[in-house]
Design a protein around this motif. Sequence first.
Motif, PDB file in Angstrom:
ATOM      1  N   LEU A 146       1.129  -1.404  -0.043  1.00  0.00           N
ATOM      2  CA  LEU A 146      -0.378  -0.404   0.223  1.00  0.00           C
ATOM      3  C   LEU A 146       0.969   1.292   0.044  1.00  0.00           C
ATOM      4  O   LEU A 146       1.788   1.090   1.025  1.00  0.00           O
ATOM      5  N   ILE A 147       0.456   2.211  -1.466  1.00  0.00           N
ATOM      6  CA  ILE A 147       1.486   3.685  -0.428  1.00  0.00           C
ATOM      7  C   ILE A 147       0.541   4.336  -0.482  1.00  0.00           C
ATOM      8  O   ILE A 147      -0.453   4.864  -0.847  1.00  0.00           O
ATOM      9  N   ALA A 148       1.253   5.059   0.792  1.00  0.00           N
ATOM     10  CA  ALA A 148       0.401   6.115   1.443  1.00  0.00           C
ATOM     11  C   ALA A 148       1.409   7.185   1.919  1.00  0.00           C
ATOM     12  O   ALA A 148       1.309   7.622   3.245  1.00  0.00           O
ATOM     13  N   VAL A 301     -11.843   0.816  -5.252  1.00  0.00           N
ATOM     14  CA  VAL A 301     -11.440  -0.371  -3.771  1.00  0.00           C
ATOM     15  C   VAL A 301      -9.794   0.207  -3.949  1.00  0.00           C
ATOM     16  O   VAL A 301      -8.694  -1.194  -3.297  1.00  0.00           O
ATOM     17  N   SER A 302      -9.212   1.206  -3.973  1.00  0.00           N
ATOM     18  CA  SER A 302      -7.820   1.637  -3.951  1.00  0.00           C
ATOM     19  C   SER A 302      -6.708   1.063  -4.199  1.00  0.00           C
ATOM     20  O   SER A 302      -5.423   0.726  -4.107  1.00  0.00           O
ATOM     21  N   ARG A 303      -7.119  -0.220  -5.398  1.00  0.00           N
ATOM     22  CA  ARG A 303      -6.315  -0.782  -6.348  1.00  0.00           C
ATOM     23  C   ARG A 303      -5.837   0.082  -7.464  1.00  0.00           C
ATOM     24  O   ARG A 303      -5.971   0.850  -7.688  1.00  0.00           O
ATOM     25  N   THR A 304      -4.539   0.218  -7.803  1.00  0.00           N
ATOM     26  CA  THR A 304      -3.480   0.342  -8.681  1.00  0.00           C
ATOM     27  C   THR A 304      -3.191  -0.538 -10.091  1.00  0.00           C
ATOM     28  O   THR A 304      -3.962  -1.337  -9.851  1.00  0.00           O
ATOM     29  N   ILE A 331     -10.099   0.327   3.377  1.00  0.00           N
ATOM     30  CA  ILE A 331     -10.590  -0.290   2.220  1.00  0.00           C
ATOM     31  C   ILE A 331     -10.000  -1.423   1.498  1.00  0.00           C
ATOM     32  O   ILE A 331     -10.415  -2.158   0.943  1.00  0.00           O
ATOM     33  N   ALA A 332      -8.847  -0.811   1.062  1.00  0.00           N
ATOM     34  CA  ALA A 332      -7.632  -1.265   0.394  1.00  0.00           C
ATOM     35  C   ALA A 332      -7.214  -3.025   1.428  1.00  0.00           C
ATOM     36  O   ALA A 332      -7.239  -3.909   0.312  1.00  0.00           O
TER      37      ALA A 332
END
Length: 465
Positions: A146-148, A301-304, A331-332
């Motif tokens: 997960l990139i945040a 759903v936060s997918r790249t 959500i991811a």
Amino acid sequence: MARVTVVGGGPGGYEAALVAQQLGAEVTVVDRDGLGGSAVLTDCVPSKTLIATSELMSDMTLARDLGINFRDHQGDPATELTADLGLVNERVKALALAQSGDIEGRLTRRGIRVVKGTGRIDADKRQVVATLTEGGEEAIDNDAVLIATGARPRVLPTAQPDGERILTWEQVYDLTELPEHMIVVGSGVTGVEFAGAYLNLGAQVTLVSSRDRVLPGEDADAATVLQDVLERQGMNILGKSRMESVSRSGDVVTVKLTDGREVTGSHCVLALGSIPNSEDLGLEEAGIELDEGGFIRTDKVSRTSAHGVYAAGDCTGGFMLASTAAMAGRIAMRHFLGDTVIPMDLKQVAANVFTSPEIATVGYSQAQVDSGEVVADTLRLDLKGNPRAKMQGISDGFVKLISRPGTGVVIGGVVVGPRASELIHPIALAVSTGLTVDQIANTFTVYPSISGSTAEVARRLHHVE
């Protein structure tokens, strides 16, 4: 056991880490600046702490109207209320660090590993390579990333901050004395919040706005009320004035406008928007699509665009709020780990502008109704007729509901007034659950209360044809 690596420890990152651990994953967080990210350390928490002090200063101006007088130690009437900005900012920074420490403690108690450093993706090896703060590198194997990594203040070549008198909103907390004349460039949410805060703390404030009114992206009625209040309190708002450059000579800061005018002051805050922290992460090599502004593209759903890589928070653009970042991160992880997932619906996002008065919104807007994008009934009720507002000396603000004609289902709302961030919640519940104006109207409210105005608007909407 699934292995999850989170790059970035802001709300999108640490909330995702907590969910992933709860669902049984082995979780590592790679964080550079401190848990909580800019939201806790340099943005949301510090700014709202500063604003909390300024709100108290603003509230005290009503004291005489409510029958309260101040006396000095000799018994003479006190004529001046002052703020010690050095002490205010000490409290701001201490609270931010304490909050960051609380978050780190929560993660470590849950068995989440925190690696201090910066991370980049090595897609070929399905690893995140962390460049450690203490030196060296560590390769972290993972099944999902997960990139945040958040965002940072935007600056321009002609307006470079020096950290002393020309400042981004992350640099204002090192000020030890109240600016004599603060010039704020930018009339969006960040600019207006800081302009209002320094005005209430006692500084002279000039707000440079490229639009004809403040908060061009917010409800027009709400922005008009706020601008009227700010100008009545003495703020100089330069509408339709675009900044060309900002320079400093000694203790004087000069803002040059594109029409040739110049504004001088002691300090300047640049509120020119944000730039995503998306460079040097190996994103493009991993096949992750970015938009023209460098923000990471994601789905609901936060997918790249890369398998097994998700993104959340300000690095993805959109609603740049701590609440949406946290939700996107949760959500991811729920999606990756097979838990029940409800895609984010941005029409259910409640947002707030922390000014005096506050402006809170949710759902469809008046502008969308006026443009014909959505067919709806709207009704506004000013707070000056509310009995609790009268008791508290509140004369500015309103409640507005937006509902479907015929069914009365609530699809939006606006609250302008003190603590609007708290008052918007029942309207947000109505929007998210499909409640009708009649259901709101038939729910008991406390008398007297500001929230009673929400029920009154709903009652009046029952009769709209």
